[in-house]
Write a protein that holds these residues in place. Structure first.
Motif, short mmCIF file in Angstrom:
data_model
loop_
_atom_site.label_atom_id
_atom_site.label_comp_id
_atom_site.label_asym_id
_atom_site.label_seq_id
_atom_site.Cartn_x
_atom_site.Cartn_y
_atom_site.Cartn_z
N VAL A 161 53.45 24.99 -27.74
CA VAL A 161 54.80 25.10 -28.33
C VAL A 161 55.81 25.19 -27.19
O VAL A 161 56.36 26.27 -26.91
N TYR B 178 58.76 24.00 -27.12
CA TYR B 178 60.06 24.24 -27.75
C TYR B 178 59.84 24.36 -29.25
O TYR B 178 58.79 23.96 -29.78
N LEU B 179 60.82 24.92 -29.94
CA LEU B 179 60.71 25.13 -31.39
C LEU B 179 61.39 24.01 -32.15
O LEU B 179 62.56 23.67 -31.88
N SER B 180 60.69 23.44 -33.09
CA SER B 180 61.30 22.51 -34.04
C SER B 180 61.92 23.35 -35.16
O SER B 180 61.21 24.11 -35.82
N PRO B 181 63.22 23.26 -35.36
CA PRO B 181 63.85 24.13 -36.36
C PRO B 181 63.23 24.04 -37.74
O PRO B 181 62.98 25.07 -38.38
N VAL B 182 62.95 22.85 -38.20
CA VAL B 182 62.42 22.69 -39.56
C VAL B 182 61.03 23.30 -39.67
O VAL B 182 60.74 24.10 -40.57
N SER B 183 60.14 22.95 -38.74
CA SER B 183 58.77 23.47 -38.81
C SER B 183 58.73 24.98 -38.59
O SER B 183 57.95 25.70 -39.25
N ALA B 184 59.57 25.48 -37.68
CA ALA B 184 59.59 26.93 -37.43
C ALA B 184 60.04 27.69 -38.67
O ALA B 184 59.44 28.71 -39.06
N VAL C 233 65.61 30.47 -33.38
CA VAL C 233 65.18 29.07 -33.38
C VAL C 233 66.05 28.21 -32.48
O VAL C 233 65.55 27.37 -31.70
N TYR C 234 67.36 28.39 -32.54
CA TYR C 234 68.28 27.49 -31.83
C TYR C 234 68.70 27.99 -30.44
O TYR C 234 69.19 27.20 -29.64
N ASP D 95 64.68 29.25 -26.04
CA ASP D 95 64.85 28.42 -24.83
C ASP D 95 65.63 29.13 -23.73
O ASP D 95 65.76 28.56 -22.63
#
Length: 454
Positions: A264, A266-272, A351-352, A356
């Motif tokens: 992981v 980075y985080l994918s907003p939708v999947s997270a 998430v956003y 990061d």
């Protein structure tokens, strides 16, 4: 004797010659044989008579001895029956006395446990360990961040069982089914059982930085070192995001210990959001089934309290006022849907932004911790300040009564000096040397909701 067989009968001649039916030699033989049998039967009779008499005498003696033993046994039982009753009464009396002594001892221990001296000692110990926990956590973060998750686990193994024990005694244990404890358990499962699961890592990271961390603000958690209950609440809500921030940004060679990080980047907003929402829905369904349905009777009767019933009855809070406007049959669905929306909204910064950025992650933790410190400062100022104000008011009334008794219209410096020197003043006007009572904490604390919620 009747037991003896009859002797052979000789028919003798009754004529005058005195001769019988047989010849003289034969008759003599017969007489001799009869004489022999007669002697033998006489010996048997003698032996039988002797032994029969002895046996009869022995039997009578045995019967007499048996009757005597039976009488003695009956007399002993008659004498022992009152003694056994008396023994039973004495035993019951001793048991009752023992129960009274144990109850008195327990009451004494409870009184001692709640005495001012013991309360001060317990609060000093709680204050000491609270400050040392904060200092140790800061040192571990700066010197050996790879030990932060171990500190998280060790403190959880102590604080969470203590929280469960205390809440069970107060009938608050339904609060332990709330989302924050569910997420805490998931965090421990990831750290020690499934460190290579990317889905579980994403869910734990988002929920820890979302619902868990924001509860410090929502439920007004406060850093009050002498109150172990408030320290536990703050630990549950802030140590989870602190640990996962360290794992994500400050843990040296984190991929070796937690392989999910390499999967992981980075985080994918939708999947997270979908993963964390799925975890949330699983918890919400379990909570609805085992608490709001299976325990509905106890909750409705007031025997148990949940976060839903507590917020519904809190008319001063925004959530309570909003729920009171919803029809009763739709309140639970509205509350659960509102919690889901709240959970998603609070995860958006993680998430956003936070995943990061180490800088923004540190800033976020400092902001959350600052809120708890502010609430703790308000607790100390308001509770102890109001206690001091009440004792000053009591001092003013005593001064006024003293001046009225002396005939003056207003108290003078002499009255104040005499009152300050009195033992009444020393026993009542030193608020800073004694902790507030539980009633003061519950009635005056701005963080009452955090004490009951967590």
């Amino acid at each position: 004797m009747a037991s003896r067989p009859p002797s052979p009968t000789l028919r003798m001649d009754t004529s005058g010659n005195g001769n019988g039916y047989f010849s003289a030699p034969f008759e003599r033989f017969i007489r001799d044989e009869a004489s022999d049998w007669t002697g033998a039967f006489t010996l048997l009779d003698t032996m039988e008579t002797y032994f029969d008499s002895r046996l009869d005498l022995l039997q009578r003696q045995i019967q007499k001895h048996g009757d005597r033993l039976k009488m003695r046994a009956e007399e002993a039982l008659k004498k022992r029956a009152p003694a056994s009753d008396l023994l039973a009464e004495n035993f019951d009396r001793e048991i009752k006395n023992f129960k009274v002594k144990v109850s008195a001892r327990m009451a004494t221990l409870v009184t001692s446990w709640h005495s001012a001296k013991v309360v001060r000692t317990r609060e000093k110990i709680s204050f000491f360990f609270g400050v040392m926990s904060l200092l140790t956590s800061a040192l571990i973060f700066g010197l050996a961040p790879q030990w932060v998750h171990i500190s998280y686990t060790l403190q959880g193994l102590y604080l969470l069982p203590m929280r469960a024990y205390k809440y069970k005694k107060r009938s608050w244990h339904y609060f332990l089914f709330d989302l924050c404890y569910y997420v805490t358990i998931l965090n421990f499962i990831y750290i020690w059982l499934l460190p290579s699961s990317p889905a579980l890592f994403v869910a734990c990271y988002c929920l820890s930085h979302g619902s868990l961390a924001s509860a410090v603000i929502t439920w007004r958690n406060s850093l009050v070192f002498h109150d172990s209950d408030k320290v536990t609440s703050l630990f549950v809500h802030i140590y989870g995001p602190f640990t996962f921030t360290v794992i994500r940004h400050f843990y040296p060679d984190a991929e070796a210990r937690f392989p999910a990080l390499s999967k992981v980047p980075y985080l994918s907003p939708v999947s997270a959001i979908l993963l964390s929402s799925a975890i949330y829905v699983v918890w919400q369904l379990l909570y609805w089934k085992f608490v709001l349905v299976d325990r509905r009777t106890k909750i409705a009767s007031g025997q148990r309290t949940t976060s839903f019933s507590f917020l519904l009855n809190d008319k001063r809070g925004a959530i309570g006022r909003t729920l009171s406007k919803v029809p009763p049959q739709h309140r639970e669905a509205f509350f659960m849907g509102g919690q889901l929306v709240y959970s998603i909204l609070t995860e958006l910064p993680a998430v956003y932004l936070l995943y990061d950025s180490p800088m923004w992650s540190g800033t976020f933790l400092i902001l959350i911790f600052a809120v708890s410190v502010w609430n703790g400062g308000g607790f100390y100022i308001e509770v102890f300040g109001r206690k001091f104000e009440r004792e000053l008011e009591a001092l003013r009334k005593e001064l006024a009564e003293a001046s009225s008794r002396s005939g003056r219209s207003s108290p003078t410096l002499t009255d104040a000096e005499s009152l300050v020197g009195s033992p009444v003043f020393h026993s009542k006007s030193l608020p800073s040397l004694s902790p507030p009572s539980p009633d003061d904490i519950l009635l005056e604390s701005p963080s009452l909701t955090s004490a009951k919620k967590d």
